[in-house]
Design an enzyme around this catalytic site. Structure first.
Site, PDB file in Angstrom:
ATOM      1  N   HIS A  39     -13.582  -9.150 -26.460  1.00 56.51           N
ATOM      2  CA  HIS A  39     -14.354 -10.049 -26.244  1.00 56.51           C
ATOM      3  C   HIS A  39     -14.721 -10.778 -28.061  1.00 56.51           C
ATOM      4  O   HIS A  39     -14.861 -11.754 -27.432  1.00 56.51           O
ATOM      5  CB  HIS A  39     -15.208 -10.050 -24.828  1.00 56.51           C
ATOM      6  CG  HIS A  39     -16.692  -9.643 -25.876  1.00 56.51           C
ATOM      7  ND1 HIS A  39     -16.870  -8.245 -25.270  1.00 56.51           N
ATOM      8  CD2 HIS A  39     -17.731 -10.200 -26.198  1.00 56.51           C
ATOM      9  CE1 HIS A  39     -18.626  -8.272 -25.099  1.00 56.51           C
ATOM     10  NE2 HIS A  39     -18.438  -8.911 -26.278  1.00 56.51           N
ATOM     11  N   ASP A  71     -12.378  -3.671 -22.514  1.00 59.78           N
ATOM     12  CA  ASP A  71     -13.206  -4.270 -23.442  1.00 59.78           C
ATOM     13  C   ASP A  71     -12.310  -3.780 -24.325  1.00 59.78           C
ATOM     14  O   ASP A  71     -13.899  -3.704 -25.126  1.00 59.78           O
ATOM     15  CB  ASP A  71     -14.163  -4.696 -23.499  1.00 59.78           C
ATOM     16  CG  ASP A  71     -14.803  -6.323 -23.800  1.00 59.78           C
ATOM     17  OD1 ASP A  71     -13.491  -6.468 -25.039  1.00 59.78           O
ATOM     18  OD2 ASP A  71     -16.382  -6.019 -23.609  1.00 59.78           O
ATOM     19  N   SER A 107     -21.890  -6.344 -29.911  1.00 61.16           N
ATOM     20  CA  SER A 107     -20.192  -5.875 -29.535  1.00 61.16           C
ATOM     21  C   SER A 107     -19.953  -5.404 -30.477  1.00 61.16           C
ATOM     22  O   SER A 107     -19.471  -5.995 -31.388  1.00 61.16           O
ATOM     23  CB  SER A 107     -19.851  -6.847 -28.830  1.00 61.16           C
ATOM     24  OG  SER A 107     -21.031  -7.590 -27.368  1.00 61.16           O
TER      25      SER A 107
END
Length: 418
Positions: free
Chosen positions: A152, A183, A265
């Site tokens: 992402h 992911d 992230s």
């Protein structure tokens, strides 16, 4: 006479007893003094050896204490930080419909002080307006510039990406491959002899063990360090943006109370030995200190896949399903209490079995229940997806399926997830 002699004898003994007492007292004082000096020398040597010093401060009650901390966590951060990178996301804002460079532009009627729509002018002149629109983290897994991050973080195929290393250098980055299921993504920069992070083993994680998260917190505080513990293992979450778009279900993730903020992230989650045990992926916006990381063993599979075929490949069965629990069993009046129940979605475009898929070719259909894969039971703790991720496209697996009130065995050749 006897009485006097006794008195004389009694009084004649007093001087001898006093002399002995004086000698004894003198000896005790001398020994105390010597032991005191020895204790002071030993104590000061011990404290100085352990990094504690006291200011002289004559005439003052204030003492200065300095501690030389040599903890494992400090060493881990020192060794790991050079291999953690920030990923900068940029885009030509002139290509975004409705965007205006002025905060006062609202379409054809402008409140801009100069009475012009700068965005329209830039578009007319074909002048790019490249701006940073986001940021994330990553970490170097090979010295030639291979970087692991979250999918992402680099999901926008129209954006450009820049990697900022810990020493302040900037590199143009290329997205090599995005995991079609998980992911995860691999990014490459043109560099050599870069520091890397060792990849650990997430199969032996224990709840309560210490973990360290490093990342580009909030997109502006690079290499921010937080510490916590493993709070849970094998969690299943549905992760997505604030609007709920592009959500995906992640299984088997690690829960931690190490603070994970937007921008973290793609950064590493490390154990106390400095090895990567996960990649920081999501946080629960409604909770406090509830973050999630994808286990490192999933990362290692993706790297191995890329090294073999030049991209990340994942097996594909081609079914929609729900894992059976007590509630599902009662609602559907099922005669079995475990397995993956094949179901269709609410839309016509969400069939239970995808036409032409591996499941379709093997004869699976809606309302079938997959109970075993290669002899292993499917249940709440072991989902269909968790078993399938251990295989590769083209692998042949045996399934035990409950269909039409009967149990049968099927052989399925797995396809590739697109």
């Amino acid at each position: 006479m006897t009485k006097l002699n006794n008195e004389k004898a009694l009084t004649s003994d007093l001087p001898e007893a006093g002399e002995s007492s004086i000698k004894l007292i003198t000896l005790v004082v001398l020994l105390s003094f010597l032991f005191g000096i020895g204790g002071a020398v030993f104590g000061s040597t011990f404290l100085l050896h352990n990094g504690v010093s006291f200011g002289s401060g004559i005439g003052s009650d204030i003492k200065t204490v300095s501690v030389n901390e040599q903890s494992g966590i400090v060493d881990v951060v020192k060794n790991a930080s050079p291999a953690v990178v920030s990923i900068i996301i940029s885009k030509d804002l002139n290509k975004i419909p409705g965007y205006s460079t002025s905060p006062f532009d609202f379409g054809p009627f402008s409140f801009d002080p100069f009475f012009q729509n700068r965005n329209q002018q830039n578009q007319k002149n074909n002048t790019p307006n490249i701006q940073q629109i986001g940021g994330g983290s990553g970490f170097i897994v090979s010295s030639d510039g291979l970087i692991m991050t979250n999918k992402h973080v680099v999901a926008d195929t129209t954006a450009t990406y820049t990697v900022l290393t810990n020493d302040g250098k900037k590199y143009d980055a290329t997205v090599l491959s995005r995991d079609p299921v998980n992911d995860l993504a691999l990014v490459k920069i043109s560099a050599s002899q870069l520091p890397t992070l060792p990849l650990g083993d997430s199969s032996g994680l224990r709840i309560g063990q210490t973990v360290i998260a490093i990342g580009n917190s909030l997109g502006q505080y690079s290499n921010t360090v937080t510490k916590g513990i493993v709070s849970g293992i094998g969690r299943t979450i549905t992760a997505g943006g604030e609007t709920g778009s592009d959500s995906e279900q992640l299984e088997g993730v690690i829960q931690t109370d190490a603070a994970i903020n937007p921008g973290n992230s793609g950064g590493p989650l490390l154990d106390i030995g400095g090895s990567v045990i996960g990649i920081n992926t999501a946080m629960d916006s409604q909770g406090q200190l509830i973050g999630f990381a994808i286990p490192v063993n999933d990362i290692k599979k993706d790297i191995s896949s890329f090294q073999k075929v030049g991209r990340i490949v994942k097996p594909f069965l081609g079914v929609r399903y729900v894992m059976i629990n007590q509630s599902i069993q009662q609602q559907n009046n099922l005669s079995v209490d475990h397995g993956a129940l094949i179901v269709s979605g609410d839309l016509i475009s969400s069939p239970a079995v995808l036409p032409g898929s591996a499941a379709d070719k093997a004869g699976l259909k809606e309302h079938d229940i997959i109970q075993q894969i290669n002899g292993k039971d499917l249940n709440q703790d072991h989902s269909l997806a968790s078993y399938l991720k251990d295989f590769n496209p083209g692998d042949v697996v045996k399934m035990t399926v409950f269909s039409g009130g009967k149990t049968k065995d099927l052989t399925v050749t797995l396809g590739e997830s697109k």
